[in-house]
Scaffold this motif. Sequence first.
Motif, mmCIF file in Angstrom:
data_model
loop_
_atom_site.group_PDB
_atom_site.id
_atom_site.type_symbol
_atom_site.label_atom_id
_atom_site.label_comp_id
_atom_site.label_asym_id
_atom_site.label_seq_id
_atom_site.Cartn_x
_atom_site.Cartn_y
_atom_site.Cartn_z
ATOM 1 N N GLU A 15 0.847 -1.252 -0.001
ATOM 2 C CA GLU A 15 -0.038 0.093 0.027
ATOM 3 C C GLU A 15 0.768 1.230 0.098
ATOM 4 N N ASN A 16 0.275 2.349 -0.581
ATOM 5 C CA ASN A 16 1.332 3.626 -0.709
ATOM 6 C C ASN A 16 1.014 4.294 0.558
ATOM 7 N N LYS A 17 2.028 4.564 1.167
ATOM 8 C CA LYS A 17 2.086 5.164 2.443
ATOM 9 C C LYS A 17 1.299 6.661 2.342
ATOM 10 N N PHE A 18 1.535 7.179 1.141
ATOM 11 C CA PHE A 18 1.066 8.590 1.084
ATOM 12 C C PHE A 18 -0.090 8.681 0.129
ATOM 13 N N LYS A 19 -1.229 8.571 0.688
ATOM 14 C CA LYS A 19 -2.485 8.233 -0.181
ATOM 15 C C LYS A 19 -3.048 9.697 -0.477
ATOM 16 N N THR A 20 -2.380 10.230 -1.692
ATOM 17 C CA THR A 20 -2.824 11.698 -1.816
ATOM 18 C C THR A 20 -4.123 11.609 -2.884
ATOM 19 N N LEU A 21 -5.027 10.751 -3.157
ATOM 20 C CA LEU A 21 -5.723 10.796 -4.229
ATOM 21 C C LEU A 21 -7.372 10.557 -3.338
ATOM 22 N N LYS A 22 -8.210 11.336 -3.367
ATOM 23 C CA LYS A 22 -9.435 10.941 -2.832
ATOM 24 C C LYS A 22 -10.336 9.856 -3.500
ATOM 25 N N ASP A 23 -10.906 9.156 -2.904
ATOM 26 C CA ASP A 23 -11.504 7.984 -3.235
ATOM 27 C C ASP A 23 -10.814 6.911 -4.192
ATOM 28 N N THR A 24 -9.498 6.737 -3.752
ATOM 29 C CA THR A 24 -8.919 5.627 -4.541
ATOM 30 C C THR A 24 -8.084 4.741 -3.424
ATOM 31 N N ASN A 25 -7.797 3.581 -4.106
ATOM 32 C CA ASN A 25 -6.713 2.764 -3.373
ATOM 33 C C ASN A 25 -5.642 2.785 -3.989
ATOM 34 N N VAL A 53 -0.164 0.981 -8.988
ATOM 35 C CA VAL A 53 -1.363 0.169 -9.355
ATOM 36 C C VAL A 53 -2.542 1.123 -8.336
ATOM 37 N N ILE A 54 -3.245 1.696 -9.093
ATOM 38 C CA ILE A 54 -4.313 2.482 -8.544
ATOM 39 C C ILE A 54 -5.786 2.134 -8.557
ATOM 40 N N GLY A 55 -6.680 1.792 -7.525
ATOM 41 C CA GLY A 55 -8.042 1.453 -7.861
ATOM 42 C C GLY A 55 -8.740 2.730 -7.778
ATOM 43 N N LEU A 56 -9.483 3.010 -8.751
ATOM 44 C CA LEU A 56 -10.457 4.290 -8.467
ATOM 45 C C LEU A 56 -11.647 3.800 -8.262
ATOM 46 N N ASP A 57 -12.524 4.717 -7.121
ATOM 47 C CA ASP A 57 -13.582 4.201 -6.616
ATOM 48 C C ASP A 57 -15.025 4.713 -7.665
ATOM 49 N N LYS A 58 -14.564 5.658 -8.034
ATOM 50 C CA LYS A 58 -15.829 6.565 -8.790
ATOM 51 C C LYS A 58 -15.683 6.994 -10.185
ATOM 52 N N VAL A 59 -14.052 6.884 -10.471
ATOM 53 C CA VAL A 59 -14.020 7.348 -11.902
ATOM 54 C C VAL A 59 -13.509 6.113 -12.934
ATOM 55 N N ASP A 60 -13.857 6.401 -14.065
ATOM 56 C CA ASP A 60 -13.577 5.533 -14.953
ATOM 57 C C ASP A 60 -12.370 5.933 -15.937
#
Length: 268
Positions: A50-60, A126-133
């Motif tokens: 996991e990225n220690k610095f989670k700088t993007l909202k609504d993402t993994n 590797v970024i999972g986007l919760d709400k964005v295509d």
Amino acid sequence: MSNKDVLVFEIEQAKGKPRDIKKKRDYCPFCDRENLTNIIEQKGDMIWLENKFKTLKDTNQTVLIESSDHYGDISNYSIAKNREVFEFVYHCWNEMIQSEKYKSVLLYKNFGPMSGGSLRHPHFQVIGLDKVDGYKHIEAENFTGMNVFNSKHINVNVSEKPIMGFVEFNVVINNPKYIDDLAEFTRVTVKYVLDDLYGGKFDSYNLFFYKIGQKIICKIEARYVVSPYFVGYRLSQRDGDKQVRGIAAVLLQRLQENAHSSEIENPE
């Protein structure tokens, strides 16, 4: 464009984020392996965490450390090492896709001071986007162009309608079982971008990956200062056909000299 199509950067989460891409190496958290946390999976000297610095909202946001070698890169890996990296990266990316937790899952790599990266140590995001295509504004025509190499299961081309502009290479396999070929053709193309393209003027690149049906596409983007036409108007540019034909000819020569594939000598 609605707000849900925009990735929201949370600056508070970026405080303390290490950077060594533009200066002499000081401390690298990816070299300090004993203190890595939230590891998801490990294979050899490759670590997915996991990225220690989670700088993007609504993402993994996750990171895949490719190697224990701080100065490693696709351009200087052995063929075997590069294949191991691509196989593991694809496994991790596909695992997030198959989880069906996200609207889309992005896979990309930054390399060099112009790429948007902050650390030199080789890694993928590797970024999972919760709400964005993340594919919403990408068209099929962005992955086609002047053919460099074509066979039954792999195609290499120079984009005629690039996403951002100037020189973009696409390496396309029609089935994930050919991931080793994707690795090798990408390796040689990246080496060409850094060593030969425009006389070796580039020191930075990005890799972007797309999974469309059974196809896996790797887009290799030679990085430079972004064109104001793209920044202000989303108008991409490309080189003229004569220049692109010259680029394609030299890249094919490099592929024939370096790529280890049973089909490289007999392209369609």
